[in-house]
Design a protein around this motif. Structure first.
Motif, PDB file in Angstrom:
ATOM      1  N   GLN A 185       0.816  -1.202   0.000  1.00 43.49           N
ATOM      2  CA  GLN A 185       0.000   0.000   0.000  1.00 43.49           C
ATOM      3  C   GLN A 185       0.858   1.263   0.000  1.00 43.49           C
ATOM      4  OE1 GLN A 185      -2.728  -0.595   3.366  1.00 43.49           O
ATOM      5  NE2 GLN A 185      -4.286  -1.182   1.878  1.00 43.49           N
ATOM      6  N   MET A 186       0.228   2.347  -0.407  1.00 38.22           N
ATOM      7  CA  MET A 186       0.861   3.656  -0.362  1.00 38.22           C
ATOM      8  C   MET A 186      -0.151   4.685   0.124  1.00 38.22           C
ATOM      9  SD  MET A 186       1.025   4.503  -4.456  1.00 38.22           S
ATOM     10  CE  MET A 186       1.262   2.788  -4.909  1.00 38.22           C
ATOM     11  N   ALA A 187       0.339   5.789   0.640  1.00 36.71           N
ATOM     12  CA  ALA A 187      -0.523   6.871   1.117  1.00 36.71           C
ATOM     13  C   ALA A 187      -0.374   8.068   0.195  1.00 36.71           C
ATOM     14  CB  ALA A 187      -0.158   7.257   2.544  1.00 36.71           C
ATOM     15  N   PHE A 222       9.490   8.550   0.940  1.00 41.47           N
ATOM     16  CA  PHE A 222       8.886   9.417  -0.072  1.00 41.47           C
ATOM     17  C   PHE A 222       8.788   8.688  -1.412  1.00 41.47           C
ATOM     18  CE2 PHE A 222      10.144  12.216  -3.664  1.00 41.47           C
ATOM     19  CZ  PHE A 222       8.959  12.915  -3.814  1.00 41.47           C
ATOM     20  N   LEU A 223       7.644   8.891  -2.114  1.00 40.56           N
ATOM     21  CA  LEU A 223       7.441   8.295  -3.439  1.00 40.56           C
ATOM     22  C   LEU A 223       7.399   9.334  -4.553  1.00 40.56           C
ATOM     23  CD1 LEU A 223       4.726   5.495  -2.977  1.00 40.56           C
ATOM     24  CD2 LEU A 223       7.172   5.216  -3.386  1.00 40.56           C
ATOM     25  N   GLY A 274       3.138  11.469  -2.248  1.00 43.03           N
ATOM     26  CA  GLY A 274       2.919  10.049  -2.027  1.00 43.03           C
ATOM     27  C   GLY A 274       4.004   9.454  -1.155  1.00 43.03           C
ATOM     28  N   PHE A 275       3.608   8.539  -0.246  1.00 46.88           N
ATOM     29  CA  PHE A 275       4.540   7.881   0.660  1.00 46.88           C
ATOM     30  C   PHE A 275       4.254   6.380   0.672  1.00 46.88           C
ATOM     31  CE2 PHE A 275       3.606  12.095   2.459  1.00 46.88           C
ATOM     32  CZ  PHE A 275       4.874  12.651   2.491  1.00 46.88           C
ATOM     33  N   ALA A 276       5.242   5.587   1.079  1.00 49.47           N
ATOM     34  CA  ALA A 276       5.054   4.144   1.212  1.00 49.47           C
ATOM     35  C   ALA A 276       6.012   3.608   2.261  1.00 49.47           C
ATOM     36  CB  ALA A 276       5.277   3.431  -0.118  1.00 49.47           C
ATOM     37  N   GLY A 277       5.687   2.429   2.792  1.00 52.13           N
ATOM     38  CA  GLY A 277       6.582   1.741   3.695  1.00 52.13           C
ATOM     39  C   GLY A 277       7.658   1.010   2.913  1.00 52.13           C
ATOM     40  N   VAL A 278       8.387   0.141   3.592  1.00 44.21           N
ATOM     41  CA  VAL A 278       9.493  -0.563   2.942  1.00 44.21           C
ATOM     42  C   VAL A 278       9.240  -2.064   2.815  1.00 44.21           C
ATOM     43  CG1 VAL A 278      11.189   1.148   3.665  1.00 44.21           C
ATOM     44  CG2 VAL A 278      10.703  -0.789   5.157  1.00 44.21           C
ATOM     45  N   LEU A 279       8.123  -2.557   3.341  1.00 49.18           N
ATOM     46  CA  LEU A 279       7.802  -3.972   3.286  1.00 49.18           C
ATOM     47  C   LEU A 279       6.434  -4.178   2.655  1.00 49.18           C
ATOM     48  CD1 LEU A 279       8.922  -5.078   6.873  1.00 49.18           C
ATOM     49  CD2 LEU A 279      10.099  -5.591   4.729  1.00 49.18           C
ATOM     50  N   PRO A 280       6.175  -5.330   2.037  1.00 50.22           N
ATOM     51  CA  PRO A 280       4.826  -5.609   1.528  1.00 50.22           C
ATOM     52  C   PRO A 280       3.854  -5.737   2.687  1.00 50.22           C
ATOM     53  CG  PRO A 280       6.212  -7.570   1.372  1.00 50.22           C
ATOM     54  CD  PRO A 280       7.112  -6.440   1.747  1.00 50.22           C
ATOM     55  N   GLY A 281       2.809  -4.920   2.665  1.00 51.66           N
ATOM     56  CA  GLY A 281       1.861  -4.964   3.766  1.00 51.66           C
ATOM     57  C   GLY A 281       0.923  -3.781   3.753  1.00 51.66           C
ATOM     58  N   GLU A 282       0.293  -3.539   4.886  1.00 50.70           N
ATOM     59  CA  GLU A 282      -0.729  -2.501   5.014  1.00 50.70           C
ATOM     60  C   GLU A 282      -0.152  -1.216   5.591  1.00 50.70           C
ATOM     61  OE1 GLU A 282      -4.686  -3.119   6.406  1.00 50.70           O
ATOM     62  OE2 GLU A 282      -4.494  -5.291   6.291  1.00 50.70           O
ATOM     63  N   MET A 283      -0.961  -0.159   5.429  1.00 54.23           N
ATOM     64  CA  MET A 283      -0.692   1.119   6.074  1.00 54.23           C
ATOM     65  C   MET A 283      -1.943   1.515   6.853  1.00 54.23           C
ATOM     66  SD  MET A 283       1.282   3.138   2.994  1.00 54.23           S
ATOM     67  CE  MET A 283       2.004   4.352   4.082  1.00 54.23           C
ATOM     68  N   ARG A 284      -1.758   2.397   7.828  1.00 55.69           N
ATOM     69  CA  ARG A 284      -2.897   2.840   8.634  1.00 55.69           C
ATOM     70  C   ARG A 284      -2.688   4.291   9.024  1.00 55.69           C
ATOM     71  NH1 ARG A 284      -6.138  -0.518  11.539  1.00 55.69           N
ATOM     72  NH2 ARG A 284      -5.792  -1.855   9.718  1.00 55.69           N
ATOM     73  N   THR A 343      -2.733  13.763  12.103  1.00 55.93           N
ATOM     74  CA  THR A 343      -2.682  12.448  11.470  1.00 55.93           C
ATOM     75  C   THR A 343      -1.252  11.945  11.398  1.00 55.93           C
ATOM     76  OG1 THR A 343      -4.582  13.054  10.087  1.00 55.93           O
ATOM     77  CG2 THR A 343      -3.326  11.124   9.413  1.00 55.93           C
ATOM     78  N   VAL A 344      -1.059  10.677  11.758  1.00 58.57           N
ATOM     79  CA  VAL A 344       0.217  10.002  11.569  1.00 58.57           C
ATOM     80  C   VAL A 344      -0.056   8.716  10.798  1.00 58.57           C
ATOM     81  CG1 VAL A 344       0.058   8.880  13.837  1.00 58.57           C
ATOM     82  CG2 VAL A 344       2.256   9.021  12.670  1.00 58.57           C
ATOM     83  N   ILE A 345       0.785   8.411   9.829  1.00 57.52           N
ATOM     84  CA  ILE A 345       0.620   7.241   8.980  1.00 57.52           C
ATOM     85  C   ILE A 345       1.718   6.250   9.303  1.00 57.52           C
ATOM     86  CG2 ILE A 345       0.528   6.389   6.601  1.00 57.52           C
ATOM     87  CD1 ILE A 345      -0.347   9.234   5.778  1.00 57.52           C
ATOM     88  N   ILE A 346       1.315   5.001   9.571  1.00 60.44           N
ATOM     89  CA  ILE A 346       2.269   3.948   9.889  1.00 60.44           C
ATOM     90  C   ILE A 346       2.119   2.816   8.883  1.00 60.44           C
ATOM     91  CG2 ILE A 346       2.341   4.495  12.347  1.00 60.44           C
ATOM     92  CD1 ILE A 346       0.444   2.107  12.798  1.00 60.44           C
ATOM     93  N   ALA A 347       3.114   1.940   8.820  1.00 60.97           N
ATOM     94  CA  ALA A 347       3.081   0.805   7.902  1.00 60.97           C
ATOM     95  C   ALA A 347       3.624  -0.425   8.607  1.00 60.97           C
ATOM     96  CB  ALA A 347       3.908   1.101   6.646  1.00 60.97           C
ATOM     97  N   GLY A 348       3.179  -1.597   8.132  1.00 63.08           N
ATOM     98  CA  GLY A 348       3.652  -2.866   8.679  1.00 63.08           C
ATOM     99  C   GLY A 348       3.693  -3.919   7.599  1.00 63.08           C
ATOM    100  N   ALA A 349       3.960  -5.147   7.993  1.00 57.26           N
ATOM    101  CA  ALA A 349       4.103  -6.253   7.043  1.00 57.26           C
ATOM    102  C   ALA A 349       2.875  -7.149   7.084  1.00 57.26           C
ATOM    103  CB  ALA A 349       5.357  -7.062   7.362  1.00 57.26           C
ATOM    104  N   GLY A 350       2.450  -7.611   5.915  1.00 61.41           N
ATOM    105  CA  GLY A 350       1.282  -8.486   5.855  1.00 61.41           C
ATOM    106  C   GLY A 350       0.001  -7.707   6.067  1.00 61.41           C
TER     107      GLY A 350
END
Length: 272
Positions: A13-15, A32-33, A103-113, A166-173
């Motif tokens: 996912q990306m924000a 950053f994307l 646009g922003f994204a995490g570094v692992l395949p998974g969700e953002m919140r 607002t703060v955006i976090i990311a995780g795996a799976g």
């Protein structure tokens, strides 16, 4: 001013954040994307001040004294992030002359919140979960205590978010939201599955079973090692379905180098 954002995508996912004129959002370096041309980008060592001014520290007092206090505060922030293994710098994005998009994204395949802070409760997250936040949200490092860190190995260093916005976090799976109060007030979790939790939740680490036959079987052959994370209280908890260690072991196995070993997590080896 509320941060207008949309989380898109599935497996990775990306924000996408829409900024009002003059509005600032910041991210950890490397998250950053893309951005529109009217959004300025600035890299700084200092964290946000929490006053909505895009992270510009307003030193208490003017002159050399104020500048020195500001420099010392920045050095302490950088030192904490270095000790925690976090990125040393933040990137700040501000829309100029009209609305802009980043646009922003995490570094692992998974969700953002996206988490909404109202100023009454802080949020804590595992290391590297932070992606981006409004400039009115403060990013800090929290230490859960020597006993927890020594016994658990994970969770000793946490990211802490305070303020409003607002703060955006990311995780795996995939993510699951739980409240320990719905399960008798306490849940036990694989230490690598904790993504974030609200202030008021008590976080700890406990040994898996006792020093008996079954406890040793759990630790040696169960793949969990010697410890589990414990979460107690009444509040929101976010867990992830994929652990970084599990992903790393799967990649090693796919490359013909399974380093976990036949006895599970306790006797895992790491390539030098």
């Amino acid at each position: 001013m509320t941060l207008q954002q949309e989380i898109v995508g599935n497996a990775m996912q990306m924000a996408v954040v829409n900024l009002h004129p003059g509005q600032t959002v910041y991210c950890e370096a490397g998250k950053f994307l893309f951005k529109t041309t009217n959004v300025t980008m600035e890299t700084r060592l200092s964290g946000p001040s929490g006053n909505g001014e895009g992270g510009r520290q307003s030193g208490s007092g003017g002159g050399m004294g104020g500048m020195l206090r500001q420099a010392m505060g920045t050095a302490m922030q950088v030192g904490q992030r270095m000790l925690a293994g976090e990125s040393l710098a933040f990137q700040y994005f501000t829309a100029q002359g009209g609305e802009g998009t980043v646009g922003f994204a995490g570094v692992l395949p998974g969700e953002m919140r996206a988490l909404e802070l109202d100023g009454t409760r802080a949020w804590f997250a595992e290391k590297d979960a932070f992606v981006a936040a409004e400039s009115s949200v403060d990013f800090g490092i929290a230490f859960t205590g020597g006993r927890t860190g020594m016994s658990g190995g994970e969770g000793f260093v946490l990211e802490k978010f305070t303020g409003r916005g607002t703060v955006i976090i990311a995780g795996a799976g995939n993510f699951i939201d739980l409240n320990p109060a719905d399960f008798g007030g306490r849940i036990e979790v694989d230490t690598g599955c904790v993504v974030a939790f609200e202030e008021g939740i008590q976080y700890g680490v406990q040994r898996v079973g006792g020093l008996n036959r079954q406890g040793i079987m759990n630790a040696v052959f169960g793949g969990e090692g010697l410890s589990l994370a414990t979460l107690e209280g009444n509040g929101r908890v976010i867990l992830q379905s994929l652990t970084i260690e599990g992903l790393a072991n799967a990649l090693k196995k796919a490359q013909g180098g399974d380093k976990q070993g036949p006895a599970g997590g306790l006797f895992s080896t790491h390539a030098g």
